[in-house]
Design a protein around this motif. Structure first.
Motif, PDB file in Angstrom:
ATOM      1  N   LEU A  57       0.826  -1.208   0.000  1.00  0.00           N
ATOM      2  CA  LEU A  57       0.000   0.000   0.000  1.00  0.00           C
ATOM      3  C   LEU A  57       0.860   1.257   0.000  1.00  0.00           C
ATOM      4  N   VAL A  58       0.224   2.339  -0.370  1.00  0.00           N
ATOM      5  CA  VAL A  58       0.812   3.674  -0.282  1.00  0.00           C
ATOM      6  C   VAL A  58      -0.163   4.541   0.499  1.00  0.00           C
ATOM      7  N   THR A  59       0.344   5.296   1.473  1.00  0.00           N
ATOM      8  CA  THR A  59      -0.488   6.168   2.292  1.00  0.00           C
ATOM      9  C   THR A  59      -0.038   7.622   2.117  1.00  0.00           C
ATOM     10  N   ILE A  60      -0.989   8.497   1.848  1.00  0.00           N
ATOM     11  CA  ILE A  60      -0.727   9.926   1.751  1.00  0.00           C
ATOM     12  C   ILE A  60      -1.571  10.621   2.822  1.00  0.00           C
ATOM     13  N   ARG A  61      -0.919  11.345   3.701  1.00  0.00           N
ATOM     14  CA  ARG A  61      -1.604  12.055   4.783  1.00  0.00           C
ATOM     15  C   ARG A  61      -1.443  13.551   4.552  1.00  0.00           C
ATOM     16  N   SER A  62      -2.526  14.287   4.681  1.00  0.00           N
ATOM     17  CA  SER A  62      -2.486  15.716   4.382  1.00  0.00           C
ATOM     18  C   SER A  62      -3.422  16.483   5.296  1.00  0.00           C
ATOM     19  N   ASP A  63      -2.961  17.667   5.715  1.00  0.00           N
ATOM     20  CA  ASP A  63      -3.813  18.532   6.533  1.00  0.00           C
ATOM     21  C   ASP A  63      -4.465  19.628   5.700  1.00  0.00           C
ATOM     22  N   ALA A  64      -4.490  19.452   4.394  1.00  0.00           N
ATOM     23  CA  ALA A  64      -5.144  20.421   3.516  1.00  0.00           C
ATOM     24  C   ALA A  64      -6.657  20.359   3.700  1.00  0.00           C
ATOM     25  N   ASP A  65      -7.377  21.251   3.020  1.00  0.00           N
ATOM     26  CA  ASP A  65      -8.822  21.313   3.216  1.00  0.00           C
ATOM     27  C   ASP A  65      -9.593  20.383   2.287  1.00  0.00           C
ATOM     28  N   ARG A  66      -8.860  19.641   1.448  1.00  0.00           N
ATOM     29  CA  ARG A  66      -9.507  18.665   0.567  1.00  0.00           C
ATOM     30  C   ARG A  66      -8.623  17.428   0.436  1.00  0.00           C
ATOM     31  N   PRO A  67      -9.164  16.301  -0.010  1.00  0.00           N
ATOM     32  CA  PRO A  67      -8.375  15.075  -0.113  1.00  0.00           C
ATOM     33  C   PRO A  67      -7.150  15.260  -1.011  1.00  0.00           C
ATOM     34  N   PRO A  68      -6.008  14.670  -0.640  1.00  0.00           N
ATOM     35  CA  PRO A  68      -4.799  14.802  -1.445  1.00  0.00           C
ATOM     36  C   PRO A  68      -4.798  13.909  -2.682  1.00  0.00           C
ATOM     37  N   VAL A  69      -5.602  12.870  -2.663  1.00  0.00           N
ATOM     38  CA  VAL A  69      -5.709  11.933  -3.787  1.00  0.00           C
ATOM     39  C   VAL A  69      -7.186  11.649  -4.003  1.00  0.00           C
ATOM     40  N   TRP A  70      -7.610  11.604  -5.257  1.00  0.00           N
ATOM     41  CA  TRP A  70      -9.003  11.299  -5.543  1.00  0.00           C
ATOM     42  C   TRP A  70      -9.124  10.691  -6.926  1.00  0.00           C
ATOM     43  N   PHE A  71     -10.301  10.105  -7.171  1.00  0.00           N
ATOM     44  CA  PHE A  71     -10.602   9.490  -8.456  1.00  0.00           C
ATOM     45  C   PHE A  71     -11.487  10.445  -9.248  1.00  0.00           C
ATOM     46  N   ALA A  72     -11.006  10.882 -10.387  1.00  0.00           N
ATOM     47  CA  ALA A  72     -11.704  11.900 -11.168  1.00  0.00           C
ATOM     48  C   ALA A  72     -12.903  11.323 -11.913  1.00  0.00           C
ATOM     49  N   ASP A  73     -13.928  12.144 -12.064  1.00  0.00           N
ATOM     50  CA  ASP A  73     -15.070  11.783 -12.885  1.00  0.00           C
ATOM     51  C   ASP A  73     -14.655  11.773 -14.350  1.00  0.00           C
ATOM     52  N   GLU A  74     -15.573  11.334 -15.193  1.00  0.00           N
ATOM     53  CA  GLU A  74     -15.299  11.323 -16.628  1.00  0.00           C
ATOM     54  C   GLU A  74     -14.949  12.715 -17.143  1.00  0.00           C
ATOM     55  N   ASP A  75     -15.544  13.732 -16.522  1.00  0.00           N
ATOM     56  CA  ASP A  75     -15.292  15.107 -16.979  1.00  0.00           C
ATOM     57  C   ASP A  75     -14.114  15.749 -16.253  1.00  0.00           C
ATOM     58  N   GLY A  76     -13.403  14.970 -15.420  1.00  0.00           N
ATOM     59  CA  GLY A  76     -12.226  15.493 -14.729  1.00  0.00           C
ATOM     60  C   GLY A  76     -12.481  15.979 -13.322  1.00  0.00           C
ATOM     61  N   GLY A  77     -13.749  16.056 -12.881  1.00  0.00           N
ATOM     62  CA  GLY A  77     -14.061  16.488 -11.523  1.00  0.00           C
ATOM     63  C   GLY A  77     -14.059  15.308 -10.560  1.00  0.00           C
ATOM     64  N   GLY A  78     -14.711  15.510  -9.420  1.00  0.00           N
ATOM     65  CA  GLY A  78     -14.834  14.419  -8.470  1.00  0.00           C
ATOM     66  C   GLY A  78     -14.178  14.655  -7.130  1.00  0.00           C
ATOM     67  N   ARG A  79     -13.367  15.728  -7.021  1.00  0.00           N
ATOM     68  CA  ARG A  79     -12.734  16.019  -5.744  1.00  0.00           C
ATOM     69  C   ARG A  79     -13.725  16.719  -4.820  1.00  0.00           C
ATOM     70  N   ALA A  80     -13.692  16.332  -3.547  1.00  0.00           N
ATOM     71  CA  ALA A  80     -14.586  16.969  -2.573  1.00  0.00           C
ATOM     72  C   ALA A  80     -14.320  18.467  -2.514  1.00  0.00           C
ATOM     73  N   THR A  81     -15.349  19.243  -2.211  1.00  0.00           N
ATOM     74  CA  THR A  81     -15.180  20.689  -2.118  1.00  0.00           C
ATOM     75  C   THR A  81     -14.353  21.060  -0.890  1.00  0.00           C
ATOM     76  N   ALA A  82     -13.725  22.205  -0.935  1.00  0.00           N
ATOM     77  CA  ALA A  82     -12.893  22.659   0.181  1.00  0.00           C
ATOM     78  C   ALA A  82     -13.722  22.809   1.441  1.00  0.00           C
ATOM     79  N   GLY A  83     -13.226  22.235   2.543  1.00  0.00           N
ATOM     80  CA  GLY A  83     -13.898  22.381   3.823  1.00  0.00           C
ATOM     81  C   GLY A  83     -15.238  21.682   3.905  1.00  0.00           C
ATOM     82  N   GLU A  84     -15.490  20.712   3.049  1.00  0.00           N
ATOM     83  CA  GLU A  84     -16.775  20.010   3.073  1.00  0.00           C
ATOM     84  C   GLU A  84     -16.957  19.328   4.424  1.00  0.00           C
ATOM     85  N   ARG A  85     -18.035  19.647   5.120  1.00  0.00           N
ATOM     86  CA  ARG A  85     -18.219  19.194   6.489  1.00  0.00           C
ATOM     87  C   ARG A  85     -18.665  17.736   6.581  1.00  0.00           C
TER      88      ARG A  85
END
Length: 233
Positions: A57-85
């Protein structure tokens, strides 16, 4: 499509053989990579699921306001919004090079461990499972086990307190993204269920407690909390 046919053919062949036989406060991400030198055969647990306790496995830990790694939608989106509660994590089965290309890494995060891990995966016989969780900043998650069937993937974690000399805020949360290599060819279109559980203490400690209490069941039976979701990406 040809790739799908090959993967399902591999599933059939495998079935036939079986029948015959830190606290981060710096603003940048931390990464940890664990790779096995040789492929490991998965064992089935008491529930009949395939189970692996020490997968690469590979683990990425980040204190940013959004996930550091994500799976993009077909249109390139898919990342959670900043500060999503109400972010509950991203769970995605990556079963081929085409889907691997849709894995995105945030700016400021070292993408090399992620890309190398995906490039080294033999998608004819292996699958990568991407899971993103949020955890209290003063803790980290330790993967105790991953279980899977053709239509379901589940993970089990231990929650471990980080070193006392590393500063953290009690009420703050960070992201932990993991790419976990499963020694089996799973078709993402067949997976409709996901689950993840978190128990207090490191994996070894939880097993020891269970044994001391006379419980011979699996690690997952000692979980403090669990969550699951249906639907595949």
């Amino acid at each position: 499509m040809a790739p799908l046919t090959r993967r399902r053919a591999l599933h059939g062949a495998a079935g036939l053989v079986a029948a015959l036989a830190g606290c981060s406060g710096t603003g940048f991400a931390e990464s940890e990579s664990t790779r096995s030198s040789t492929p490991t055969a998965a064992a089935r647990d008491a529930s009949g699921r395939n189970s692996e306790t020490d997968p690469p496995l590979v683990t990425i830990r980040s204190d940013a306001d959004r996930p550091p790694v994500w799976f993009a939608d077909e249109d390139g989106g898919g990342r959670a919004t900043a500060g999503e509660r109400h972010y509950h994590g991203d769970r995605t089965v990556i079963d081929g090079a085409d889907r691997a290309e849709r894995v995105r890494v945030a700016g400021g995060v070292d993408a090399e461990p992620v890309r190398s891990f995906l490039d080294e995966t033999d998608f004819e016989a292996e699958t990568v499972y991407l899971e993103v969780n949020r955890v209290e900043e003063c803790f980290r998650l330790e993967l105790c086990r991953i279980q899977w069937q053709s239509d379901e993937v589940q993970t089990d974690y231990g929650r471990v307190l980080r070193p006392y000399d590393e500063r953290c805020e009690a009420d703050a949360k960070v992201y932990e993204a993991r790419l976990i290599r499963i020694p089996d060819a799973i078709d993402h279109e067949d997976v409709h269920g996901y689950g993840s559980s978190v128990g207090g203490g490191a994996c070894g400690e939880r097993v020891a407690r269970a044994r001391a209490g006379g419980d011979s069941s699996s690690v997952a039976d000692s979980n403090d909390s669990a969550s699951g979701s249906g639907g595949a990406q």
